[in-house]
Design a protein around this motif. Structure first.
Motif, PDB file in Angstrom:
ATOM      1  N   GLU A 256      -9.309  -3.721   5.097  1.00 46.60           N
ATOM      2  CA  GLU A 256      -8.499  -2.706   4.440  1.00 46.60           C
ATOM      3  C   GLU A 256      -7.044  -3.174   4.516  1.00 46.60           C
ATOM      4  O   GLU A 256      -6.590  -3.595   5.592  1.00 46.60           O
ATOM      5  CB  GLU A 256      -8.628  -1.393   5.209  1.00 46.60           C
ATOM      6  CG  GLU A 256      -9.925  -0.663   4.998  1.00 46.60           C
ATOM      7  CD  GLU A 256      -9.953   0.036   3.656  1.00 46.60           C
ATOM      8  OE1 GLU A 256      -8.923   0.610   3.276  1.00 46.60           O
ATOM      9  OE2 GLU A 256     -10.994  -0.018   2.987  1.00 46.60           O
TER      10      GLU A 256
ATOM     11  N   GLY B 154     -13.693  -1.420   5.550  1.00 41.64           N
ATOM     12  CA  GLY B 154     -13.891  -0.683   4.310  1.00 41.64           C
ATOM     13  C   GLY B 154     -15.355  -0.350   4.086  1.00 41.64           C
ATOM     14  O   GLY B 154     -15.725   0.141   3.034  1.00 41.64           O
TER      15      GLY B 154
ATOM     16  N   ARG C 295      -6.464   5.545   8.545  1.00 40.32           N
ATOM     17  CA  ARG C 295      -7.721   4.803   8.658  1.00 40.32           C
ATOM     18  C   ARG C 295      -7.878   4.263  10.067  1.00 40.32           C
ATOM     19  O   ARG C 295      -6.910   3.865  10.685  1.00 40.32           O
ATOM     20  CB  ARG C 295      -7.745   3.635   7.666  1.00 40.32           C
ATOM     21  CG  ARG C 295      -7.768   4.118   6.249  1.00 40.32           C
ATOM     22  CD  ARG C 295      -7.610   2.957   5.290  1.00 40.32           C
ATOM     23  NE  ARG C 295      -7.469   3.453   3.944  1.00 40.32           N
ATOM     24  CZ  ARG C 295      -8.486   3.837   3.180  1.00 40.32           C
ATOM     25  NH1 ARG C 295      -9.713   3.741   3.638  1.00 40.32           N
ATOM     26  NH2 ARG C 295      -8.280   4.290   1.972  1.00 40.32           N
TER      27      ARG C 295
ATOM     28  N   ARG D 289     -16.397  -0.052  -5.313  1.00 30.07           N
ATOM     29  CA  ARG D 289     -16.679   1.113  -4.475  1.00 30.07           C
ATOM     30  C   ARG D 289     -17.565   2.119  -5.215  1.00 30.07           C
ATOM     31  O   ARG D 289     -18.494   2.696  -4.650  1.00 30.07           O
ATOM     32  CB  ARG D 289     -15.356   1.771  -4.059  1.00 30.07           C
ATOM     33  CG  ARG D 289     -15.485   3.074  -3.307  1.00 30.07           C
ATOM     34  CD  ARG D 289     -15.986   2.866  -1.888  1.00 30.07           C
ATOM     35  NE  ARG D 289     -16.131   4.140  -1.195  1.00 30.07           N
ATOM     36  CZ  ARG D 289     -17.228   4.523  -0.569  1.00 30.07           C
ATOM     37  NH1 ARG D 289     -18.283   3.732  -0.529  1.00 30.07           N
ATOM     38  NH2 ARG D 289     -17.284   5.699   0.037  1.00 30.07           N
TER      39      ARG D 289
ATOM     40  N   ASP E  98       0.840  -1.191   0.000  1.00 30.16           N
ATOM     41  CA  ASP E  98       0.000   0.000   0.000  1.00 30.16           C
ATOM     42  C   ASP E  98       0.883   1.252   0.000  1.00 30.16           C
ATOM     43  O   ASP E  98       2.102   1.160  -0.162  1.00 30.16           O
ATOM     44  CB  ASP E  98      -0.970  -0.021   1.180  1.00 30.16           C
ATOM     45  CG  ASP E  98      -0.241  -0.159   2.515  1.00 30.16           C
ATOM     46  OD1 ASP E  98       0.915   0.291   2.616  1.00 30.16           O
ATOM     47  OD2 ASP E  98      -0.823  -0.731   3.443  1.00 30.16           O
TER      48      ASP E  98
ATOM     49  N   SER F 234     -13.592   5.077   6.826  1.00 29.33           N
ATOM     50  CA  SER F 234     -13.718   3.734   6.273  1.00 29.33           C
ATOM     51  C   SER F 234     -13.864   2.638   7.317  1.00 29.33           C
ATOM     52  O   SER F 234     -14.540   1.665   7.102  1.00 29.33           O
ATOM     53  CB  SER F 234     -12.511   3.435   5.412  1.00 29.33           C
ATOM     54  OG  SER F 234     -11.397   3.323   6.236  1.00 29.33           O
TER      55      SER F 234
ATOM     56  N   SER G 257     -12.525  -0.582   9.730  1.00 30.73           N
ATOM     57  CA  SER G 257     -11.650  -1.719   9.453  1.00 30.73           C
ATOM     58  C   SER G 257     -12.056  -2.506   8.227  1.00 30.73           C
ATOM     59  O   SER G 257     -11.235  -3.109   7.550  1.00 30.73           O
ATOM     60  CB  SER G 257     -11.629  -2.637  10.667  1.00 30.73           C
ATOM     61  OG  SER G 257     -12.943  -2.853  11.110  1.00 30.73           O
TER      62      SER G 257
ATOM     63  N   ASP H  43     -11.209   6.225  -3.952  1.00 26.12           N
ATOM     64  CA  ASP H  43     -11.175   4.808  -4.321  1.00 26.12           C
ATOM     65  C   ASP H  43     -11.880   4.624  -5.666  1.00 26.12           C
ATOM     66  O   ASP H  43     -13.093   4.757  -5.760  1.00 26.12           O
ATOM     67  CB  ASP H  43     -11.871   4.007  -3.217  1.00 26.12           C
ATOM     68  CG  ASP H  43     -11.846   2.512  -3.479  1.00 26.12           C
ATOM     69  OD1 ASP H  43     -11.466   2.098  -4.598  1.00 26.12           O
ATOM     70  OD2 ASP H  43     -12.216   1.758  -2.562  1.00 26.12           O
TER      71      ASP H  43
END
Lengths: 101, 437
Positions: B404, B141, B345, B82, A55, B137, B139, B77
């Protein structure tokens, strides 16, 4: 594509890494504390998302490690950026081309 | 009393610079003229998902959507999954993008836009008009939406401008370079809303890696500000090159370790400022981290113990426990309950544990946050898992579908049993002992 008398897609086994690819793989695995053996990274698999699952945190860590080890600076405005990060193979090729020897 | 006439879409004069692009600078007047052209290409009604990575195009798309009366969904995203989810939730969802997107939704490509003719005055927008919708978001998503009325966004921008001396008359105009995307609430507030409401121009190009950031800063006129995160600061300091003189460095999204704050002040000779904020409430307070432990709320913000009073939004619950100190200042005591924050996040450890338990073959398992999670920007969670007959890769592959990516454990350690006590509880001490044999 050139239509020369080339051997069609030379058969390197998919999992075999070139020596310089293995070196970059080791660097990535150690810099990112990945749960994978460097030898097992698929050279053509995507590094981000579905492939190795990296990521954006990893991207920065990787840039640091590559800058220190090879003095190659990664850039995000680089037109070829998506290709450079596409796989271990493309990343290694980029490093080899730009490294200060 | 007459009804509130509204707040200007742009609180600046037409000739002022609002953005620095590679091809030159853009004035407020030029932005309005181009946005007027773009607005005419938008659907009559709907919601804009602005995916533009070029910050000028993000700004242009946001202004065009506002001219048309559409809220912008702050979402970066671009996955088909999404985008479909957003379209299912928000009627008339369309995309504004500066790169190809694989989607069946309508896309308006934001490229070079012709300026509409004549002088265009920025309209007044009602304070209660929803201008943007931010998402947190969690955990899994599964995002939660946070609606942002124009009045709240403008009040926040004005408060930030006052705090950081970015108002007209506070000094020469400022330019801001950010390493955070404009679709993130922090990036949106600092690089979209500030240029619209304060004496500030944003840098348009993408700046992510240390070399990008340092070169782009050098190309901006002074007073330059760097808006960034602890993760980027760590990389920039490690790079070793000193940036051009800056008016200030601002960090948010995660607590800034004292040694990083001190290194920036010392090595770059610049005030290192930190913002305390959340997507739900926006920016709430700031401090000069190397010199003060306490946070000073933004003008108009009232900190309670469990919630914060935000102008234009009302009471918003706080994710952190706080303790009032001298004056209006406060100290952060840490996250409530079991929340962890990684890569901007948030997730609850309990929720992560629940998702882990759902993986086939997992008999028991627990996520563990490292001791340095609040100070090490590259910190990761680890997990200890009892799963007879299954490999760590199997379990990681299953987690990858549920979590995520930033919350995937590194390492995931297979163990024979977890150190549960007689009540079946896992104590922090027992877990730590297991983690450091």
């Amino acid at each position: 594509m050139s239509a020369g008398p080339m051997t069609p897609t030379t058969e390197l086994p998919a999992t075999r890494l070139l020596p310089e690819e293995l070196e970059v793989a080791r660097l990535i695995v150690s810099a990112l504390s990945l749960e994978v053996a460097p030898e097992e990274i698929e050279p053509e698999a995507p590094l981000f998302n579905e492939g190795l699952g990296l990521d954006s945190i990893d991207a920065l860590e990787m840039a640091l490690a590559i800058s220190k080890a090879y003095n190659v600076k990664l850039r995000s405005d680089d037109e070829r950026n998506h290709r450079i990060f596409a796989s271990l193979r493309s990343l290694t090729a980029h490093i080899e081309k730009n490294r200060a020897r | 009393m007459p009804p509130e006439p509204g707040l200007p879409l742009i609180g600046r004069a037409a000739e002022e610079v609002i953005c620095h692009r590679a091809g030159g600078l853009v004035t407020v007047g030029r932005l309005l003229a181009e946005a007027t052209t773009l607005a005419a290409q938008l659907p009559a009604a709907g919601h804009a998902v602005n995916l533009c990575t070029d910050r000028y195009r993000m700004l242009l798309g946001f202004v065009a959507a506002l001219l048309r009366g559409h809220p912008t969904l702050l979402n970066a995203d671009a996955s088909a999954h999404r985008l479909q989810a957003l379209a299912g939730q928000y009627p008339g969802t369309y995309l504004l993008a500066d790169a190809p997107v694989a989607t069946s939704l309508p896309v308006i490509r934001v490229g070079e836009v012709e300026a509409a003719a004549g002088h265009i005055a920025p309209p007044l927008l009602p304070a209660d008009r929803i201008a943007a919708i931010a998402f947190t978001s969690g955990s899994t998503g599964q995002p939660t939406a946070h609606r942002k009325p124009w009045g709240a966004l403008v009040a926040a921008a004005r408060a930030a401008a006052e705090r950081f001396t970015l108002r007209h008359g506070d000094g020469p105009p400022s330019s801001i370079l950010a390493t955070v995307p404009p679709q993130h609430m922090y990036g949106f507030e600092t690089t979209i809303m500030l240029p619209l409401q304060a004496d500030v121009a944003c840098h348009a190009g993408e700046s992510f890696f240390p070399s990008d950031v340092l070169d782009a800063l050098a190309a901006l006129p002074p007073r330059r500000w760097l808006v960034t995160t602890p993760l980027h600061l760590r990389a920039l300091l490690a790079e070793g090159r000193r940036p051009v003189p800056l008016a200030g460095v601002i960090s948010a999204t995660a607590p800034l370790a004292p040694n990083l704050a001190e290194a920036v002040e010392r090595d770059w000779a610049v005030p290192m400022l930190e913002i305390y904020g959340a997507s739900e409430a926006g920016s709430m307070a700031s401090r000069r981290s190397a010199r003060e432990a306490d946070w000073l709320p933004y003008p108009g913000i009232r900190m309670g113990v469990e919630e914060v009073e935000v102008p234009g939004l009302g009471a918003v619950p706080l994710a952190d426990a706080i303790e009032p100190t001298a004056g209006e200042r406060f100290r952060l005591l840490g996250r409530r309950a079991d929340l962890v924050k990684l890569g901007g996040r948030r997730a609850s450890l309990a929720e992560l544990n629940r998702l882990l338990a759902e993986v086939e073959g997992v008999a028991d398992g627990v996520f563990l946050a490292p001791e340095d999670i609040e100070s090490n920007p590259a910190a990761r969670l680890s997990a200890y898992v009892v799963a007879p007959g299954r490999s760590a890769e199997d379990i990681l592959a299953a987690l990858r579908l549920r979590l995520e990516p930033v919350f995937l454990p590194r390492p995931l350690v297979l163990v024979e049993a977890l150190p549960r006590d007689r009540l079946g509880k896992l104590t922090r001490a027992a877990l730590r002992a297991m983690a450091t044999p």
